[in-house]
Write an enzyme that holds these catalytic residues in place. Structure first.
Site: not given
Ligand code: FPP
Length: 256
Positions: A21, A66, A69, A194, A200
């Protein structure tokens, strides 16, 4: 025996699950688009496979997308799918070098064809590796996984009489239901990390959460470092897992 980090091997978690995250906040702090945070996050994902493999961890699962998402802006969802399709093929050589086998958890049938193909090819190309399993959790939700297990259990009773069905429901145990979750190759989650400061579970590995140890890091995922992982592993090594028993029982001082 100690790990490369100097931790006793029996104190290492077998399966580490990571909620990656903070990508969006990392990008916002730098006046960048959210997708830049995901791109940087994908680089950390590659690093963490290498660090975890070097540390002697057997399985690492990463919450990359998820079931919830899909509610994100269409462009962000498309960018995440694009990252899977474009970056995964570039990671196969490194995964083979580290002995990493790629597995997935979750329903990828709704993913765009290019992303699905990249995943299938990377899984095939790494299937022979046995140092570490990298489990990408994609369109994964812990609640959905439990509901699916209940569906499979019900379907398994298809040929039985009503009386047999009733008996099967009455005798249903957590172990039986778990056997209908498609996790034959997946160890129970010992440690869930996390990043990004929130505290959470967000529907990740709900079943295992019964006895998983939790570690919350304030570092946003794109800035996650080997020291951050080491701090989590060191903290885990200091914990006593009791699984409902007393400390004395766990330490073998009380045999009653
Ligand atoms: C959460 O951060 C992150 C995600 C929902 C996506 C995670 C995906 C990657 C790290 C890239 C995956 C790539 C491959 C090749 C599998 P957020 O966007 O919710 O962050 P925030 O809470 O700061 O908004």
């Amino acid at each position: 025996m100690v790990s490369s980090e100097g931790l006793p091997l029996e104190r290492l978690p077998g399966h580490v699950a990571i909620i990656m995250d903070g990508n969006g906040r990392w990008a916002k702090e730098r006046d960048l688009a959210r997708v830049e945070g995901h791109k940087q996050g994908a680089k950390r994902l590659r690093d963490v496979i290498s660090w975890a493999s070097d540390a002697g961890i057997k399985q690492v699962s990463l919450y990359a997308f998820s079931t919830e998402n899909w509610k994100r802006p269409k462009l962000e969802v498309a960018a995440l799918m694009g990252l899977i399709a474009t970056l995964l093929p570039l990671e196969v050589a490194k995964m083979n070098e580290k002995g990493a086998r790629l597995l997935t958890l979750g329903d990828i049938s709704k993913f765009p064809w290019l992303a699905r193909r990249a995943l299938q090819k990377a899984m095939q190309a790494t299937a022979h590796n046995s140092t570490i399993d990298v489990i990408l959790c994609l369109n994964y939700g812990g609640q959905q996984e439990i509901v699916e297990a209940a569906r499979h259990f019900y379907a398994s009773l298809d040929q039985q009489t009503d009386k047999q069905k009733q008996a099967a429901f009455e005798q249903l145990t957590p172990e039986t239901l778990y056997s209908f979750m498609q996790r034959d190759e997946i160890l129970p989650v010992d440690l869930m990390i996390r990043t990004g400061g929130e505290k959470r579970i967000s529907n990740f590995h709900l079943w295992d959460a019964a006895y998983t140890e939790f570690y919350f890091s304030d570092t946003n995922w794109p800035a996650y470092s080997q020291q951050d992982l080491q701090a989590a592993l060191t903290d885990y090594a200091s914990r006593e897992r009791r699984f409902g028993k007393t400390s004395e029982q766990v330490q073998g001082k009380d045999h009653e």
